[in-house]
Design a protein around this motif. Structure first.
Motif, PDB file in Angstrom:
ATOM      1  N   ASP A 195      49.395  32.553  30.657  1.00  0.00           N
ATOM      2  CA  ASP A 195      48.964  31.741  31.793  1.00  0.00           C
ATOM      3  C   ASP A 195      48.874  32.590  33.062  1.00  0.00           C
ATOM      4  OD1 ASP A 195      48.837  29.412  30.315  1.00  0.00           O
ATOM      5  OD2 ASP A 195      50.880  28.789  30.788  1.00  0.00           O
ATOM      6  N   PHE A 196      49.754  33.576  33.167  1.00  0.00           N
ATOM      7  CA  PHE A 196      49.823  34.370  34.396  1.00  0.00           C
ATOM      8  C   PHE A 196      48.512  35.082  34.707  1.00  0.00           C
ATOM      9  CE2 PHE A 196      54.729  35.123  34.367  1.00  0.00           C
ATOM     10  CZ  PHE A 196      54.915  33.763  34.569  1.00  0.00           C
ATOM     11  N   VAL A 197      47.879  35.667  33.684  1.00  0.00           N
ATOM     12  CA  VAL A 197      46.683  36.467  33.952  1.00  0.00           C
ATOM     13  C   VAL A 197      45.493  35.606  34.349  1.00  0.00           C
ATOM     14  CG1 VAL A 197      47.434  38.298  32.391  1.00  0.00           C
ATOM     15  CG2 VAL A 197      45.891  36.517  31.553  1.00  0.00           C
ATOM     16  N   GLN A 198      45.584  34.289  34.118  1.00  0.00           N
ATOM     17  CA  GLN A 198      44.495  33.414  34.543  1.00  0.00           C
ATOM     18  C   GLN A 198      44.275  33.496  36.048  1.00  0.00           C
ATOM     19  OE1 GLN A 198      42.321  31.326  32.724  1.00  0.00           O
ATOM     20  NE2 GLN A 198      43.104  32.557  31.022  1.00  0.00           N
ATOM     21  N   HIS A 199      45.340  33.796  36.780  1.00  0.00           N
ATOM     22  CA  HIS A 199      45.228  33.935  38.243  1.00  0.00           C
ATOM     23  C   HIS A 199      44.166  34.956  38.610  1.00  0.00           C
ATOM     24  CE1 HIS A 199      46.263  36.313  41.852  1.00  0.00           C
ATOM     25  NE2 HIS A 199      46.534  35.149  42.404  1.00  0.00           N
ATOM     26  N   ASP A 200      44.099  36.050  37.863  1.00  0.00           N
ATOM     27  CA  ASP A 200      43.209  37.158  38.218  1.00  0.00           C
ATOM     28  C   ASP A 200      41.756  36.888  37.852  1.00  0.00           C
ATOM     29  OD1 ASP A 200      45.743  38.082  38.631  1.00  0.00           O
ATOM     30  OD2 ASP A 200      45.439  40.023  37.696  1.00  0.00           O
ATOM     31  N   LEU A 201      41.501  35.856  37.053  1.00  0.00           N
ATOM     32  CA  LEU A 201      40.131  35.559  36.619  1.00  0.00           C
ATOM     33  C   LEU A 201      39.370  34.717  37.631  1.00  0.00           C
ATOM     34  CD1 LEU A 201      40.785  34.635  32.866  1.00  0.00           C
ATOM     35  CD2 LEU A 201      40.315  36.879  33.847  1.00  0.00           C
ATOM     36  N   ASP A 202      40.093  34.079  38.530  1.00  0.00           N
ATOM     37  CA  ASP A 202      39.490  33.125  39.456  1.00  0.00           C
ATOM     38  C   ASP A 202      39.566  33.670  40.873  1.00  0.00           C
ATOM     39  OD1 ASP A 202      38.773  30.990  41.043  1.00  0.00           O
ATOM     40  OD2 ASP A 202      39.956  29.516  39.933  1.00  0.00           O
ATOM     41  N   THR A 203      38.427  34.001  41.447  1.00  0.00           N
ATOM     42  CA  THR A 203      38.399  34.567  42.793  1.00  0.00           C
ATOM     43  C   THR A 203      39.034  33.634  43.810  1.00  0.00           C
ATOM     44  OG1 THR A 203      36.354  35.764  42.253  1.00  0.00           O
ATOM     45  CG2 THR A 203      36.900  35.531  44.585  1.00  0.00           C
ATOM     46  N   GLU A 204      38.823  32.337  43.656  1.00  0.00           N
ATOM     47  CA  GLU A 204      39.402  31.381  44.599  1.00  0.00           C
ATOM     48  C   GLU A 204      40.919  31.426  44.567  1.00  0.00           C
ATOM     49  OE1 GLU A 204      37.876  27.484  44.063  1.00  0.00           O
ATOM     50  OE2 GLU A 204      35.815  28.008  44.602  1.00  0.00           O
ATOM     51  N   ARG A 205      41.509  31.626  43.376  1.00  0.00           N
ATOM     52  CA  ARG A 205      42.961  31.702  43.268  1.00  0.00           C
ATOM     53  C   ARG A 205      43.486  33.026  43.814  1.00  0.00           C
ATOM     54  NH1 ARG A 205      44.711  29.928  37.308  1.00  0.00           N
ATOM     55  NH2 ARG A 205      46.783  30.143  38.261  1.00  0.00           N
ATOM     56  N   VAL A 206      42.736  34.088  43.583  1.00  0.00           N
ATOM     57  CA  VAL A 206      43.163  35.393  44.105  1.00  0.00           C
ATOM     58  C   VAL A 206      43.248  35.368  45.617  1.00  0.00           C
ATOM     59  CG1 VAL A 206      42.494  37.812  44.345  1.00  0.00           C
ATOM     60  CG2 VAL A 206      42.294  36.684  42.117  1.00  0.00           C
ATOM     61  N   PHE A 207      42.245  34.731  46.267  1.00  0.00           N
ATOM     62  CA  PHE A 207      42.174  34.740  47.726  1.00  0.00           C
ATOM     63  C   PHE A 207      42.461  33.355  48.317  1.00  0.00           C
ATOM     64  CE2 PHE A 207      39.113  38.002  46.214  1.00  0.00           C
ATOM     65  CZ  PHE A 207      39.766  39.122  46.706  1.00  0.00           C
ATOM     66  N   ASP A 208      43.321  32.585  47.660  1.00  0.00           N
ATOM     67  CA  ASP A 208      43.537  31.203  48.081  1.00  0.00           C
ATOM     68  C   ASP A 208      44.192  31.086  49.453  1.00  0.00           C
ATOM     69  OD1 ASP A 208      46.056  32.075  47.418  1.00  0.00           O
ATOM     70  OD2 ASP A 208      46.528  30.439  46.046  1.00  0.00           O
TER      71      ASP A 208
END
Length: 358
Positions: free
Chosen positions: A149-162
């Motif tokens: 689940d953790f690496v899903q953060h890196d797949l979504d630009t919106e989550r990376v720069f939220d």
């Protein structure tokens, strides 16, 4: 009269450029001599991003070491459904990436993977417990990343720069590119892992990362030794050498066996997304505000000080929410959440009938 200096806020403001300073390929070249040997593979294809973001846990075609098929019983109808799902599911293959992973395994002996910011440590259970996160093949790497689940953060630009201004994200240059990092694997003594918190270029706090209790960490001489060692390490190797972060960051360190030096494991933003471990960010903020005032002495070291400490009494294994039997992962392959839930319930009913009829 000179204007009053504003008090620092609880968290520093984040910009896309600041956050990108924390992706592995940004900080590793500068601190590689103090860190674990690693290989960065970038950019990754859009197809690989889509594979990681697709439903189900499966490895691409051509990756060796594929785990055995599910051992759960299947009737003829479910077998037909499985064949139909296999036909409908998109096929993935990454021969060039496979070759680069094999090269790194040959170079380092074994690797553990991460993406730009996140490692799949929540999926460590899927590989042998005796060697957590140890990957010997492309299939091992893909299976870890796909189960996390953790690496899903890196797949979504919106989550990376939220935490950034949306307008700043749109004007980001260069654009955010996904990367795969392969780090040399070796067994880690978790009792020697620390997280250090730096705000406005002040080393505020040091927290033990392992929630278990260790007698030696509660010896005053050991604590004083480690505080001095980490302060010296930070002063000599990190302080003032990373302007892109504006002096606000955290870094994880693995101490040497004699507790006098350290190896940098990772950097993370000084932000809510980074676990403060044995501190709270409010406590760290208070320490920063009291900097220079007696009797406060920075940095503050926090360790698990007794077997009854709240951190040491959590009986559940770390990341247990992400632990499911591999048979269940096989059943999820190519299914939506609702389809997987129905299939799992049906399988449970079949197993109960078999038990009752035994």
């Amino acid at each position: 009269m000179p204007s009053a200096v504003p008090k620092p806020t609880l968290f520093p403001a984040q910009t896309p450029e600041t956050l990108l300073a924390f992706q592995f390929s940004s900080w590793y070249p500068r601190f590689s001599s103090l860190s674990i040997k690693s290989t960065v593979i970038r950019p990754l294809s859009q197809e690989f991003r889509e594979y990681l973001d697709s439903d189900g846990v499966f490895v691409p075609e051509g990756a060796e070491g594929v785990p055995a098929e599910s051992t759960l019983s299947d009737d003829e109808d479910s077998g037909a459904d499985s064949d139909e799902d296999d036909q409908d599911r998109r096929r993935y293959a990454f021969p060039e990436l496979d070759a680069k992973i094999r090269d790194s395994v040959a170079k380092y002996g074994a690797v553990f993977p991460k993406l730009n910011f996140s490692s799949p440590r929540d999926a460590a259970w899927i590989l042998p417990a005796s060697s957590p996160l140890k990957c010997m093949s492309p299939a091992d790497v893909y299976l870890l990343l796909k189960s996390s689940d953790f690496v899903q953060h890196d797949l979504d630009t919106e989550r990376v720069f939220d935490s950034c201004d949306p307008k700043a994200i749109q004007s980001l240059s260069p654009s955010y590119e996904l990367e795969l990092v392969l780090r040399k694997w070796y067994p880690v003594d978790r009792s020697r892992e620390l997280r250090c918190f730096v705000r406005q270029e002040v080393l505020i706090g040091i927290s033990h990362r392992d929630p278990n209790y260790y007698d030696f960490w509660n010896e005053v001489t050991t604590q004083d030794k480690v505080i001095q060692a980490m302060a010296d390490f930070w002063e000599a190797n990190i302080k003032g050498k990373w302007q892109e972060t504006n002096g606000d960051y955290t870094f994880d360190v693995l101490l040497t066996r004699d507790l006098t030096r350290g190896h940098i494991v990772d950097f993370n933003p000084y932000a809510p997304r980074t676990d403060p471990l044995l501190f709270t960010y409010e406590e760290l903020h208070d320490y920063l505000l009291s900097c220079g005032a007696a009797p406060t002495r920075l940095p503050i070291l926090r360790v698990v000080d007794s077997p009854s400490h709240p951190a040491a009494t959590r009986n559940a294994p770390a990341h247990q929410h992400n632990m499911v039997p591999f048979e269940a992962l096989a059943m999820s392959d190519g299914r939506s959440v609702d389809e997987f839930a129905g299939a799992l319930q049906e399988e449970i009913r079949n197993l109960m009938l078999e038990r009752d009829n035994a």
